[in-house]
Structures are given as structure tokens and as C-alpha cells.
Design a protein around this motif. Structure first.
Motif, PDB file in Angstrom:
ATOM      1  N   ALA A 198      11.734  -4.763  -5.159  1.00  0.00           N
ATOM      2  CA  ALA A 198      10.973  -5.259  -3.989  1.00  0.00           C
ATOM      3  C   ALA A 198       9.456  -4.927  -4.180  1.00  0.00           C
ATOM      4  N   MET A 199       9.257  -3.712  -4.541  1.00  0.00           N
ATOM      5  CA  MET A 199       7.670  -3.390  -4.957  1.00  0.00           C
ATOM      6  C   MET A 199       7.052  -4.532  -5.834  1.00  0.00           C
ATOM      7  N   LEU A 200       7.672  -4.649  -7.071  1.00  0.00           N
ATOM      8  CA  LEU A 200       7.516  -5.942  -7.967  1.00  0.00           C
ATOM      9  C   LEU A 200       7.121  -7.321  -7.089  1.00  0.00           C
ATOM     10  N   VAL A 201       7.853  -7.714  -6.231  1.00  0.00           N
ATOM     11  CA  VAL A 201       8.038  -8.863  -5.678  1.00  0.00           C
ATOM     12  C   VAL A 201       6.603  -9.030  -4.725  1.00  0.00           C
ATOM     13  N   THR A 202       6.402  -7.820  -3.953  1.00  0.00           N
ATOM     14  CA  THR A 202       5.399  -7.465  -3.278  1.00  0.00           C
ATOM     15  C   THR A 202       4.049  -7.648  -3.938  1.00  0.00           C
ATOM     16  N   ALA A 203       4.173  -6.831  -5.121  1.00  0.00           N
ATOM     17  CA  ALA A 203       2.730  -6.941  -5.923  1.00  0.00           C
ATOM     18  C   ALA A 203       2.249  -8.283  -6.327  1.00  0.00           C
ATOM     19  N   ALA A 204       3.407  -8.954  -6.688  1.00  0.00           N
ATOM     20  CA  ALA A 204       3.006 -10.478  -7.255  1.00  0.00           C
ATOM     21  C   ALA A 204       2.643 -11.403  -6.151  1.00  0.00           C
ATOM     22  N   THR A 205       3.208 -11.281  -4.957  1.00  0.00           N
ATOM     23  CA  THR A 205       2.896 -12.249  -3.819  1.00  0.00           C
ATOM     24  C   THR A 205       2.014 -11.757  -2.968  1.00  0.00           C
ATOM     25  N   ASP A 206       1.485 -10.687  -3.171  1.00  0.00           N
ATOM     26  CA  ASP A 206       0.356 -10.232  -2.028  1.00  0.00           C
ATOM     27  C   ASP A 206      -0.914  -9.817  -2.656  1.00  0.00           C
ATOM     28  N   GLN A 207      -2.040 -10.523  -2.650  1.00  0.00           N
ATOM     29  CA  GLN A 207      -3.303 -10.264  -3.440  1.00  0.00           C
ATOM     30  C   GLN A 207      -3.605  -8.978  -3.226  1.00  0.00           C
ATOM     31  N   ARG A 208      -3.341  -8.102  -2.039  1.00  0.00           N
ATOM     32  CA  ARG A 208      -4.123  -6.986  -1.948  1.00  0.00           C
ATOM     33  C   ARG A 208      -3.533  -6.075  -3.011  1.00  0.00           C
ATOM     34  N   ALA A 209      -2.421  -6.547  -3.672  1.00  0.00           N
ATOM     35  CA  ALA A 209      -1.659  -5.655  -4.553  1.00  0.00           C
ATOM     36  C   ALA A 209      -2.414  -5.622  -6.062  1.00  0.00           C
ATOM     37  N   TRP A 210      -3.124  -6.655  -6.218  1.00  0.00           N
ATOM     38  CA  TRP A 210      -3.400  -7.271  -7.528  1.00  0.00           C
ATOM     39  C   TRP A 210      -4.697  -6.214  -7.900  1.00  0.00           C
ATOM     40  N   ASN A 211      -4.648  -6.000  -9.454  1.00  0.00           N
ATOM     41  CA  ASN A 211      -5.684  -5.283 -10.100  1.00  0.00           C
ATOM     42  C   ASN A 211      -5.684  -3.837 -10.011  1.00  0.00           C
ATOM     43  N   ARG A 212      -4.561  -3.323  -9.684  1.00  0.00           N
ATOM     44  CA  ARG A 212      -4.566  -1.943  -9.675  1.00  0.00           C
ATOM     45  C   ARG A 212      -3.160  -1.570  -9.730  1.00  0.00           C
ATOM     46  N   ALA A 213      -2.744  -0.208  -9.857  1.00  0.00           N
ATOM     47  CA  ALA A 213      -1.199   0.195 -10.072  1.00  0.00           C
ATOM     48  C   ALA A 213      -0.778   0.540  -8.730  1.00  0.00           C
ATOM     49  N   TRP A 214       0.640   0.794  -8.465  1.00  0.00           N
ATOM     50  CA  TRP A 214       1.234   1.143  -7.098  1.00  0.00           C
ATOM     51  C   TRP A 214       2.302   1.884  -7.540  1.00  0.00           C
ATOM     52  N   HIS A 215       2.839   2.812  -6.695  1.00  0.00           N
ATOM     53  CA  HIS A 215       3.845   3.701  -6.924  1.00  0.00           C
ATOM     54  C   HIS A 215       4.993   2.973  -5.997  1.00  0.00           C
ATOM     55  N   THR A 216       6.413   2.847  -6.466  1.00  0.00           N
ATOM     56  CA  THR A 216       7.288   2.475  -5.772  1.00  0.00           C
ATOM     57  C   THR A 216       7.747   3.448  -4.498  1.00  0.00           C
ATOM     58  N   PRO A 217       7.839   2.994  -3.271  1.00  0.00           N
ATOM     59  CA  PRO A 217       8.333   3.791  -2.440  1.00  0.00           C
ATOM     60  C   PRO A 217       9.867   4.547  -2.782  1.00  0.00           C
ATOM     61  N   SER A 218       9.871   5.632  -2.672  1.00  0.00           N
ATOM     62  CA  SER A 218      11.134   6.244  -3.146  1.00  0.00           C
ATOM     63  C   SER A 218      11.669   7.453  -2.292  1.00  0.00           C
ATOM     64  N   ALA A 219      12.935   7.857  -2.322  1.00  0.00           N
ATOM     65  CA  ALA A 219      13.458   8.898  -1.526  1.00  0.00           C
ATOM     66  C   ALA A 219      12.701  10.267  -1.618  1.00  0.00           C
ATOM     67  N   ALA A 220      12.822  11.385  -0.692  1.00  0.00           N
ATOM     68  CA  ALA A 220      12.241  12.407  -1.003  1.00  0.00           C
ATOM     69  C   ALA A 220      12.897  12.913  -2.053  1.00  0.00           C
ATOM     70  N   PRO A 221      11.988  14.003  -2.746  1.00  0.00           N
ATOM     71  CA  PRO A 221      12.552  14.438  -4.187  1.00  0.00           C
ATOM     72  C   PRO A 221      13.516  15.320  -3.703  1.00  0.00           C
ATOM     73  N   ALA A 222      14.338  15.434  -4.942  1.00  0.00           N
ATOM     74  CA  ALA A 222      15.891  15.996  -4.935  1.00  0.00           C
ATOM     75  C   ALA A 222      16.255  16.694  -6.112  1.00  0.00           C
ATOM     76  N   THR A 223      16.576  17.721  -6.189  1.00  0.00           N
ATOM     77  CA  THR A 223      16.913  18.523  -7.391  1.00  0.00           C
ATOM     78  C   THR A 223      18.171  18.039  -8.119  1.00  0.00           C
ATOM     79  N   ILE A 224      18.393  18.137  -9.224  1.00  0.00           N
ATOM     80  CA  ILE A 224      19.563  17.620  -9.751  1.00  0.00           C
ATOM     81  C   ILE A 224      20.914  18.171  -8.980  1.00  0.00           C
ATOM     82  N   ARG A 225      20.939  19.437  -8.641  1.00  0.00           N
ATOM     83  CA  ARG A 225      21.871  19.724  -8.000  1.00  0.00           C
ATOM     84  C   ARG A 225      22.131  19.238  -6.714  1.00  0.00           C
TER      85      ARG A 225
END
Length: 307
Positions: A198-225
Motif C-alpha cells: 500500500a505504501m509503494l502504491v501511494t509513493a508511486a501515485t502521489d507526487q508528495r512522496a517523490w524524491n525522498r524515503a518513507w517508512h511503511t506504517p507498521s504495528a506497534a513494536p512487539a518482542t519475539i515472545r
């Protein structure tokens, strides 16, 4: 209806192609074998990702080119450079924006949550390589060789190849003890491949995303356990039995097992909190991550279908 060229038919590339097709876009997905998802708007093409001329032909008239390649870890230093160069050439020839499915390796060892402003400070050749791919693409854009470039960075995948799929999924579903080459109680960010697409598609189709890097929205950090516990709960499997493999034993195993040896390169990511901040993407584009349990149910289904 725009044409999108997706290079790489792994889970990220295939999910990206599927999401584009579901939006009504025409997709060409390229892999060495010609595989990919089945959809009336997806054309599956067999081609060599190092063949700049062939990729250039396929990219003609495309709205965006997606680099969703991921060669085997033990072949990164040999396989990545010609692939990245071929994709840059295709973007230059076609005039299409280049969107790179990236990772967090280029940052190297970090303290504190990572944002897109963290320096790409990795020094290990394999990790620095990923940073260099981005630096080369950005330099090409700034020099006017390509129209636009953006990189989408995710952490370890929940549904695709990662330490979770290699060491935890199969034994946990079978009710067996899982031996993990990492501490069990260190917070870590995990990324859904659906969110990556979803972030890749957004980055391709929304010019606000161009020419910089973005972190993909992800769930809150969790330990392996914590992640193992949630995984077994959604699977209806027995509570997880986990053992952390001591470092010396892990390193010794790497002498005879190539897959284990490759994980040693990124062991630092699990020895201290490894947390990705995706605030920029959520506030700019309004994207939200897939619910963790939903992503884990997909991971369960993939493990069971593979067994």
C-alpha cells in the motif's frame, strides 16, 4: 487506466501488483520465471531483471516502475548491482518514476526509534549496499537523469521471509519448541507485506512522496515472545515454547548452515530495541497499518499451505 511495471514477483511484488489491479490499473509483473498473481489486469512476463534493454522496452509508457526485487541474501553483493543499474536505466529511458521497495539495513546499528532523517551509516558491505542503491538513484534524479525516485522502507515482514518465518512459524504451529537466534524480550518493529504494498502504491501515485524515503506504517513494536504468543493464539496452536540460542552456538551453526550465517549480519537488530517510526507516512497520506492479528492470520495460512 495507467500501466505500472512491477519487477519482482515475490510476496511484496505480487501484493503490489494485486493492489494496483484492484484499483483498476494495468500491471506488468516481471520475474525470471514469469510467475505472478492471476488477474485480468495483470500481465505476467518472464524477463531477466539485469537486462536493461528488455526492462526499458517493458517500461515504455508506464506510470511507474516498482523495484520489488530481493535476491538471496548470500548473493546480494553480486546480484543487486546489475539489477539496480538496469532499473535505473529503464527509469531514465521511459521517464517513469522509480519506486524502490527498501529496508532498514542502510541505517546500520541505531539507538532510539528510526525516522527517515536517520543517517544511512551502515558500514558492513551487505548493509551499505542497500544504502548505496538509494543514494545512486537519488543522485540520478538530482542530476536530471530520471524523473523521480522514492524508496519505501519496511522492517522484518510478518508474512514473508524473516527471522519469524525461518525460525518460529513452523515449530510453533506444530506445538514444538522454537529455537530463536535472538533475545526474546527486545522490542522490534514488524511490517505487514500488505502495508508495504500500500505504501509503494501511494509513493508511486502521489507526487508528495517523490524524491525522498518513507517508512511503511507498521504495528506497534512487539518482542519475539509477544509476537509468538499472538501468532499461536490466532492459529489456535499451543502456547509458544521458546529458547534463545546463545550467540556462540548461533555463530558456530553459521559455519555449516548458510541461512543461519546470513542472519548473523543483522543480529544487531534484535539485540537492542529496533523501532521504526512511520509518523511521516501516517500524517502525510493518512495510511494506517493492517491490524496485527489479521496479518498474523495470513502468516498462519501461508505456513500451513507451505507444509
Amino acid at each position: 487506466m495507467a500501466l505500472h511495471l512491477v519487477v519482482g514477483a515475490g510476496l511484496v511484488g505480487s501484493t503490489t501488483a494485486r493492489q494496483l489491479a484492484e484499483r483498476g490499473e494495468q500491471v506488468r509483473i516481471v520475474s525470471r520465471s514469469g510467475r505472478g498473481p492471476t488477474h485480468e489486469l495483470i500481465e505476467r512476463i518472464a524477463a531477466d531483471a539485469t537486462d536493461a534493454g528488455r526492462l526499458g522496452d517493458l517500461a515504455e509508457g508506464s506510470a511507474a516502475i516498482y523495484n520489488c526485487l530481493n535476491p538471496a541474501y548470500d548473493r546480494w553483493l553480486t546480484d543487486w548491482p546489475p539489477m539496480a543499474a538496469a532499473l535505473l536505466s529503464a527509469a531514465e529511458r521511459s521517464g517513469a518514476p522509480l519506486v524502490i521497495a527498501g529496508c532498514l539495513y542502510g541505517y546500520g546499528e541505531v539507538t532510539g526509534p528510526m525516522t527517515e532523517q536517520n543517517p544511512l551509516a551502515a558500514t558492513h558491505p551487505k548493509l551499505k549496499l542497500r544504502a548505496d542503491i538509494w543514494r545512486d538513484a537519488l543522485a540520478a534524479q538530482r542530476a536530471g537523469r530520471i524523473r523521480a525516485v522514492t524508496e519505501v522502507r519496511g522492517s522484518d515482514y510478518l508474512q514473508a521471509q524473516s527471522i519469524f518465518s525461518f525460525f518460529l512459524g513452523k515449530p510453533l504451529l506444530a506445538g514444538r519448541r522454537a529455537f530463536v537466534p535472538a533475545p526474546l524480550d527486545v522490542p522490534h518493529t514488524w511490517t505487514s507485506t500488505n502495508d508495504m504494498a500500500a505504501m509503494l502504491v501511494t509513493a508511486a501515485t502521489d507526487q508528495r512522496a517523490w524524491n525522498r524515503a518513507w517508512h511503511t506504517p507498521s504495528a506497534a513494536p512487539a518482542t519475539i515472545r509477544e509476537l509468538a504468543t499472538r501468532f499461536t493464539e490466532v492459529a489456535g496452536a499451543p502456547a509458544p515454547k521458546l529458547t534463545s540460542i546463545p550467540g556462540p552456538v548461533f555463530r558456530a551453526a553459521g559455519l555449516v548452515a548458510p541461512a543461519v550465517r546470513e542472519f548473523q549480519t543483522t543480529a544487531y537488530q534484535f539485540n537492542r530495541p529496533f523501532v521504526m517510526d512511520s509518523t511521516a507516512a501516517t500524517t502525510t497520506f493518512g495510511l494506517r497499518h493492517q491490524p496485527l492479528d489479521e496479518a498474523l492470520r495470513e502468516a498462519v495460512a501461508r505456513h500451513r499451505s507451505a507444509s
